[in-house]
Design a protein around this motif. Sequence first.
Motif, PDB file in Angstrom:
ATOM      1  N   UNK A   1       0.837  -1.201   0.000  1.00 50.58           N
ATOM      2  CA  UNK A   1       0.000   0.000   0.000  1.00 50.58           C
ATOM      3  C   UNK A   1       0.873   1.253   0.000  1.00 50.58           C
ATOM      4  N   UNK A   2       1.929   1.214   0.811  1.00 43.92           N
ATOM      5  CA  UNK A   2       2.834   2.357   0.870  1.00 43.92           C
ATOM      6  C   UNK A   2       3.501   2.586  -0.482  1.00 43.92           C
ATOM      7  N   UNK A   3       3.818   1.496  -1.183  1.00 50.15           N
ATOM      8  CA  UNK A   3       4.415   1.608  -2.516  1.00 50.15           C
ATOM      9  C   UNK A   3       3.446   2.304  -3.476  1.00 50.15           C
ATOM     10  N   UNK A   4       2.161   1.952  -3.385  1.00 50.64           N
ATOM     11  CA  UNK A   4       1.147   2.574  -4.244  1.00 50.64           C
ATOM     12  C   UNK A   4       1.030   4.063  -3.932  1.00 50.64           C
ATOM     13  N   UNK A   5       1.001   4.391  -2.649  1.00 47.40           N
ATOM     14  CA  UNK A   5       0.858   5.793  -2.231  1.00 47.40           C
ATOM     15  C   UNK A   5       2.039   6.620  -2.736  1.00 47.40           C
ATOM     16  N   UNK A   6       3.227   6.009  -2.726  1.00 45.92           N
ATOM     17  CA  UNK A   6       4.447   6.755  -3.120  1.00 45.92           C
ATOM     18  C   UNK A   6       4.512   7.039  -4.618  1.00 45.92           C
ATOM     19  N   UNK A   7       3.620   6.427  -5.414  1.00 45.23           N
ATOM     20  CA  UNK A   7       3.672   6.615  -6.864  1.00 45.23           C
ATOM     21  C   UNK A   7       2.952   7.882  -7.320  1.00 45.23           C
ATOM     22  N   UNK A   8       2.303   8.561  -6.419  1.00 43.68           N
ATOM     23  CA  UNK A   8       1.732   9.857  -6.759  1.00 43.68           C
ATOM     24  C   UNK A   8       0.464   9.812  -7.578  1.00 43.68           C
ATOM     25  N   UNK A   9      -0.321   8.739  -7.483  1.00 45.16           N
ATOM     26  CA  UNK A   9      -1.593   8.675  -8.195  1.00 45.16           C
ATOM     27  C   UNK A   9      -2.558   9.730  -7.644  1.00 45.16           C
ATOM     28  N   UNK A  10      -3.543  10.110  -8.459  1.00 46.25           N
ATOM     29  CA  UNK A  10      -4.609  10.945  -7.906  1.00 46.25           C
ATOM     30  C   UNK A  10      -5.417  10.087  -6.926  1.00 46.25           C
TER      31      UNK A  10
ATOM     32  N   UNK B 225      -8.519   9.111  -6.573  1.00 48.32           N
ATOM     33  CA  UNK B 225      -9.420   8.074  -7.087  1.00 48.32           C
ATOM     34  C   UNK B 225      -8.644   6.851  -7.572  1.00 48.32           C
ATOM     35  N   UNK B 226      -7.574   7.097  -8.334  1.00 46.95           N
ATOM     36  CA  UNK B 226      -6.753   6.004  -8.841  1.00 46.95           C
ATOM     37  C   UNK B 226      -6.048   5.282  -7.695  1.00 46.95           C
ATOM     38  N   UNK B 227      -5.546   6.082  -6.763  1.00 42.78           N
ATOM     39  CA  UNK B 227      -4.856   5.488  -5.613  1.00 42.78           C
ATOM     40  C   UNK B 227      -5.770   4.543  -4.844  1.00 42.78           C
ATOM     41  N   UNK B 228      -7.006   4.984  -4.584  1.00 41.59           N
ATOM     42  CA  UNK B 228      -7.937   4.145  -3.837  1.00 41.59           C
ATOM     43  C   UNK B 228      -8.306   2.893  -4.628  1.00 41.59           C
ATOM     44  N   UNK B 229      -8.436   3.052  -5.939  1.00 39.96           N
ATOM     45  CA  UNK B 229      -8.740   1.895  -6.786  1.00 39.96           C
ATOM     46  C   UNK B 229      -7.610   0.867  -6.717  1.00 39.96           C
ATOM     47  N   UNK B 230      -6.374   1.336  -6.765  1.00 35.00           N
ATOM     48  CA  UNK B 230      -5.221   0.438  -6.696  1.00 35.00           C
ATOM     49  C   UNK B 230      -5.162  -0.269  -5.332  1.00 35.00           C
ATOM     50  N   UNK B 231      -5.455   0.480  -4.266  1.00 44.44           N
ATOM     51  CA  UNK B 231      -5.422  -0.110  -2.918  1.00 44.44           C
ATOM     52  C   UNK B 231      -6.514  -1.162  -2.762  1.00 44.44           C
ATOM     53  N   UNK B 232      -7.716  -0.860  -3.260  1.00 42.42           N
ATOM     54  CA  UNK B 232      -8.815  -1.822  -3.173  1.00 42.42           C
ATOM     55  C   UNK B 232      -8.509  -3.079  -3.968  1.00 42.42           C
TER      56      UNK B 232
END
Length: 342
Positions: free
Chosen positions: A299-308, A310-317
């Motif tokens: 999850x931290x890796x996803x957050x560090x990629x700078x997604x907006x 909506x995209x960030x939450x989609x990736x986490x889900x």
Amino acid sequence: MKYVVGISTAFLLIVAYAFHNDITLHSQNDITHNQNPLRGAQTILENMHEEPLDFSHLQTPFSQDSKDTQIAGLIRVNEQGNLIIDTELKAFMDYFLSSVGQVTPEQALQRIRLHLYHALPASAAHQAMDILKNYLAFKEASFDELAQPINAERSQYDAHYRYEKLEQGLQTLYNLRRVHLGEEIAHALFVDDEAYAQYTLANMKSDLDETLSDEERQQIKDLAKSQLPEEMASILNHQEKQAKAMQAYSDLLSQEPSIEALSQFAFEHFDSEHAQAIVSDYERQYAIKRKYNHFAQEKQRIVSQGFDKQTQQHEIDSLALQVFTAEEYSMIQAWQLAEQHK
């Protein structure tokens, strides 16, 4: 659910005392506004005297709350054919009287009467009916005597007041039993209640005595326990042992032990069935936490990629559904919420 009609020692003890917790005594003001459901039961019992005994009623269900339960207590005679008067007889009477509300007093008393005359010789059944009549008189008197208001506000902060009221109530019950049943029968029916009452008072009094050391207080409690009936003392010892084991278990969990350490503890302190249940549950929790640690890193890796957002939450889900089952993810969300409120 079955409930006990009237005021009993158990009622006083439950509302007034728990071993090491704060004592709470609830006001009985409401009781004075409600009629004793067994008021007049003596008269009802006397009027049944001439009614025929139809034992076929014993084959019909008694009450909704007694379904799938066994009749408590025992009714029996000794070798001479005399009624055995003991705590089992009291438990038998209470089993039926506690259903008043689900059934009428007439129905409860009639069922007791049928069981007595069906199971006992006539002379013993007559004796049991006399005891029942006097027991009902005791219940009515105790209901009236103990349905007195207390200072609810004072009981919230004054432990000595709570102790005093409990002691008075227990003494009232003790006296009323002997007034209505006589010394011998009262002792036979209530020996366990009265033994536990004295044990409870001794514990409470020692807790309130600030002049005692911890060692002296424990000695008093041990002495009080030694005077209990053997079976009752055994039950209390088991409960105390289990309470200590559960506290140790809670302390161990806070240290996040390995599965091996948790398993060793569980099988040392609990029976095999409970120990296995504890280990299985911990293994499940342990596995979820390992998944959670992996999830947190990804999850931290996803957050560090700078997604907006909506995209960030989609990736986490999406990641969550890959790592967890739906039930597990629900637990994870609860953990995350708890962490947010730390």
